[in-house]
Motif scaffolding. Sequence first.
Motif, PDB file in Angstrom:
ATOM      1  N   HIS A  58       0.843  -1.193   0.000  1.00 42.27           N
ATOM      2  CA  HIS A  58       0.000   0.000   0.000  1.00 42.27           C
ATOM      3  C   HIS A  58       0.877   1.241   0.000  1.00 42.27           C
ATOM      4  O   HIS A  58       1.968   1.240   0.594  1.00 42.27           O
ATOM      5  N   LEU A  59       0.393   2.310  -0.626  1.00 38.95           N
ATOM      6  CA  LEU A  59       1.048   3.608  -0.523  1.00 38.95           C
ATOM      7  C   LEU A  59       0.449   4.381   0.654  1.00 38.95           C
ATOM      8  O   LEU A  59      -0.749   4.291   0.917  1.00 38.95           O
ATOM      9  N   PRO A  60       1.273   5.148   1.368  1.00 39.43           N
ATOM     10  CA  PRO A  60       0.741   5.951   2.472  1.00 39.43           C
ATOM     11  C   PRO A  60       0.061   7.226   1.966  1.00 39.43           C
ATOM     12  O   PRO A  60       0.439   7.776   0.930  1.00 39.43           O
ATOM     13  N   VAL A  61      -0.934   7.685   2.730  1.00 39.58           N
ATOM     14  CA  VAL A  61      -1.654   8.924   2.423  1.00 39.58           C
ATOM     15  C   VAL A  61      -1.389   9.915   3.547  1.00 39.58           C
ATOM     16  O   VAL A  61      -1.427   9.549   4.728  1.00 39.58           O
ATOM     17  N   ARG A  62      -1.158  11.172   3.182  1.00 38.07           N
ATOM     18  CA  ARG A  62      -0.819  12.220   4.158  1.00 38.07           C
ATOM     19  C   ARG A  62      -1.722  13.427   3.921  1.00 38.07           C
ATOM     20  O   ARG A  62      -2.019  13.783   2.771  1.00 38.07           O
ATOM     21  N   ALA A  63      -2.153  14.087   4.998  1.00 41.33           N
ATOM     22  CA  ALA A  63      -3.047  15.230   4.873  1.00 41.33           C
ATOM     23  C   ALA A  63      -2.640  16.333   5.839  1.00 41.33           C
ATOM     24  O   ALA A  63      -2.067  16.072   6.898  1.00 41.33           O
ATOM     25  N   THR A  64      -2.968  17.556   5.465  1.00 41.25           N
ATOM     26  CA  THR A  64      -2.853  18.709   6.353  1.00 41.25           C
ATOM     27  C   THR A  64      -4.257  19.105   6.800  1.00 41.25           C
ATOM     28  O   THR A  64      -5.163  19.244   5.978  1.00 41.25           O
ATOM     29  N   VAL A  65      -4.406  19.257   8.100  1.00 43.84           N
ATOM     30  CA  VAL A  65      -5.714  19.562   8.677  1.00 43.84           C
ATOM     31  C   VAL A  65      -5.595  20.829   9.503  1.00 43.84           C
ATOM     32  O   VAL A  65      -4.674  20.959  10.339  1.00 43.84           O
ATOM     33  N   ARG A  66      -6.529  21.756   9.284  1.00 39.01           N
ATOM     34  CA  ARG A  66      -6.494  23.033  10.005  1.00 39.01           C
ATOM     35  C   ARG A  66      -7.800  23.182  10.774  1.00 39.01           C
ATOM     36  O   ARG A  66      -8.889  22.984  10.244  1.00 39.01           O
ATOM     37  N   PHE A  67      -7.661  23.585  12.031  1.00 42.13           N
ATOM     38  CA  PHE A  67      -8.838  23.787  12.873  1.00 42.13           C
ATOM     39  C   PHE A  67      -8.795  25.157  13.535  1.00 42.13           C
ATOM     40  O   PHE A  67      -7.862  25.429  14.299  1.00 42.13           O
TER      41      PHE A  67
END
Length: 247
Positions: free
Chosen positions: A236-245
């Motif tokens: 599997h390939l990894p998934v990365r995200a930026t999250v702003r709150f």
Amino acid sequence: MVKETNLTGRSGLIVHSITVATYNVHEWIGRDGQQQPSRAIRMINELDADVIVLQEVSFSTKGTHLFTIEDLSLQTRMLVVPGLTLTKKEARFGNVLMARHSLISLRKLDLSIRAREPRGAIMATLDIHGSPCMVIGTHLGLQKRERCRQIQMILGEIETHPMKCPIILMGDFNEWNAASGTLRILNRYFGRTPAPLTYPSCFPILSLDRILVHPRKSLQKLVVSKSLLARLASDHLPVRATVRFPF
């Protein structure tokens, strides 16, 4: 890595930006058939995320090549919360949540469906600079009805949670049908979210690994790692995200 920025708009709020990632490490076995935890850990460190959820993690209990929860924590310098679901070939196997922030609360959900492989989810509320954020890591089942039921169980736990806060749901959803009932349920709660192709890592054609955020507007960026290391270290390939709150 947590970044803080003063907004100059009318609200005057402080925005916290965090990076999160999900990665199915396939029992540390790469495309070459070799089981090498160190290789997958290089990939984990390359992601440089504040919070990571792993699936198909294997911690050996016997033999000469032991790899423990403590090893994973030391080599990544992160808090490691195991959510192991079964024993396979002298190893404990399942999910892991890793974080650079302290825990406010922790629940481990049993998502097992009778006669199917045991499944689970880790539900952790983290302290992000004084503000709570719920992170859920999971690995759903292989059957359509199984996945649908498991997502309903997770959403039911979210609704009964006493602390209302932003929610990040990540993991290997094992869902390849964009029109499935599982994704319809998720879309109603989280909104439609991009789903990059992640499987198989050598030539990905399926969107199995996902990151969902509530509220949806908090998801700022979502990418899949396609480096040579990512293509080799797991199927599997990894998934990365930026999250702003804006807390």
